[in-house]
Design a protein around this motif. Structure first.
Motif, PDB file in Angstrom:
ATOM      1  N   UNK A 114       3.621  -1.371   0.190  1.00  0.00           N
ATOM      2  CA  UNK A 114       3.141  -2.225   1.288  1.00  0.00           C
ATOM      3  C   UNK A 114       3.990  -3.484   1.335  1.00  0.00           C
ATOM      4  N   UNK A 115       4.122  -4.049   2.529  1.00  0.00           N
ATOM      5  CA  UNK A 115       4.789  -5.342   2.646  1.00  0.00           C
ATOM      6  C   UNK A 115       3.944  -6.390   1.919  1.00  0.00           C
ATOM      7  N   UNK A 116       4.592  -7.230   1.150  1.00  0.00           N
ATOM      8  CA  UNK A 116       3.886  -8.248   0.380  1.00  0.00           C
ATOM      9  C   UNK A 116       3.105  -9.179   1.297  1.00  0.00           C
ATOM     10  N   UNK A 117       3.678  -9.547   2.421  1.00  0.00           N
ATOM     11  CA  UNK A 117       2.993 -10.439   3.365  1.00  0.00           C
ATOM     12  C   UNK A 117       1.710  -9.792   3.884  1.00  0.00           C
ATOM     13  N   UNK A 122      -4.330  -9.365   3.811  1.00  0.00           N
ATOM     14  CA  UNK A 122      -5.563  -8.667   3.436  1.00  0.00           C
ATOM     15  C   UNK A 122      -6.428  -9.551   2.541  1.00  0.00           C
ATOM     16  N   UNK A 123      -5.797 -10.211   1.587  1.00  0.00           N
ATOM     17  CA  UNK A 123      -6.546 -11.110   0.693  1.00  0.00           C
ATOM     18  C   UNK A 123      -7.178 -12.241   1.485  1.00  0.00           C
ATOM     19  N   UNK A 124      -6.459 -12.754   2.469  1.00  0.00           N
ATOM     20  CA  UNK A 124      -6.988 -13.834   3.292  1.00  0.00           C
ATOM     21  C   UNK A 124      -8.163 -13.348   4.143  1.00  0.00           C
ATOM     22  N   UNK A 148     -10.188   1.082  -2.778  1.00  0.00           N
ATOM     23  CA  UNK A 148     -10.629   1.626  -1.485  1.00  0.00           C
ATOM     24  C   UNK A 148     -10.051   0.831  -0.325  1.00  0.00           C
ATOM     25  N   UNK A 149      -9.901  -0.478  -0.485  1.00  0.00           N
ATOM     26  CA  UNK A 149      -9.294  -1.317   0.556  1.00  0.00           C
ATOM     27  C   UNK A 149      -7.812  -0.964   0.696  1.00  0.00           C
ATOM     28  N   UNK A 150      -7.121  -0.833  -0.420  1.00  0.00           N
ATOM     29  CA  UNK A 150      -5.689  -0.499  -0.388  1.00  0.00           C
ATOM     30  C   UNK A 150      -5.457   0.868   0.254  1.00  0.00           C
ATOM     31  N   UNK A 154      -3.836  -0.580   6.807  1.00  0.00           N
ATOM     32  CA  UNK A 154      -2.863  -0.196   7.833  1.00  0.00           C
ATOM     33  C   UNK A 154      -1.504  -0.754   7.438  1.00  0.00           C
ATOM     34  N   UNK A 155      -0.486   0.087   7.482  1.00  0.00           N
ATOM     35  CA  UNK A 155       0.867  -0.344   7.155  1.00  0.00           C
ATOM     36  C   UNK A 155       1.276  -0.028   5.721  1.00  0.00           C
ATOM     37  N   UNK A 156       0.313   0.370   4.915  1.00  0.00           N
ATOM     38  CA  UNK A 156       0.618   0.767   3.540  1.00  0.00           C
ATOM     39  C   UNK A 156       0.658   2.279   3.423  1.00  0.00           C
TER      40      UNK A 156
END
Length: 161
Positions: A114-117, A122-124, A148-150, A154-156
């Motif tokens: 996944x893109x780090x950004x 997601x954390x935010x 489960x979130x990971x 979307x995008x990962x």
């Protein structure tokens, strides 16, 4: 042999054992990227684990950086430990750290890419539940993201090694 010396030896031995498994994971990620038609190599600078040349048809090559994290406890805890501090300095997904372009998180024979950004975002988004909580992990701090979130992010993408 003094008791203290034995404890330090065991800690040092464990460190090198974990380091070896982490470096093995980095090699697995490099091989995975090469199989997908990209170039990847271990970074010479200590800010990033990998340098990657992504080959995109019709657009050319793009150089990006990557951070690899082998999370041996994720499967048993149900959480990914996303590093934010290491020895008192920003690291991992921390915006004030090295800022790798891509994040490679190893969990039980799979890797989440996944893109780090996007992980920071997601954390935010989840800051009122799990996204703001930092957990001490030895000399490090991490945010614990539910697997489960990971898996739904979307995008990962999850790939078997």
């Amino acid at each position: 042999m003094p008791e203290l010396y034995n404890d330090k030896s065991a800690q040092i031995g464990l460190f090198f054992e974990q380091l070896g498994r982490g470096e093995g994971f980095e090699k697995d990620v490099i091989n995975l990227l090469k199989l997908a038609g990209h170039q990847a190599w271990k970074s010479d600078d200590r800010d990033y684990d990998l340098n990657i040349l992504l080959s995109v048809p019709l657009f050319g090559d793009f150089k990006v950086t990557g951070e690899c994290k082998l999370d041996e406890r994720a499967e048993s805890t149900g959480n990914l430990a996303l590093g934010v501090m290491s020895f008192g300095k920003p690291s991992g997904i921390n915006r004030r750290g090295a800022n790798p372009d891509l994040w490679f998180h190893g969990v039980a024979g799979e890797v989440w890419i996944m893109k780090t950004e996007a992980i920071r975002n997601l954390c935010h988004i989840h800051r009122k539940t799990w996204g703001h909580r930092r957990v001490k992990c030895g000399c490090n701090e991490a945010i614990m993201m539910p697997i489960t979130v990971a898996r739904k992010a979307v995008g990962g993408t999850w790939v078997s090694l």
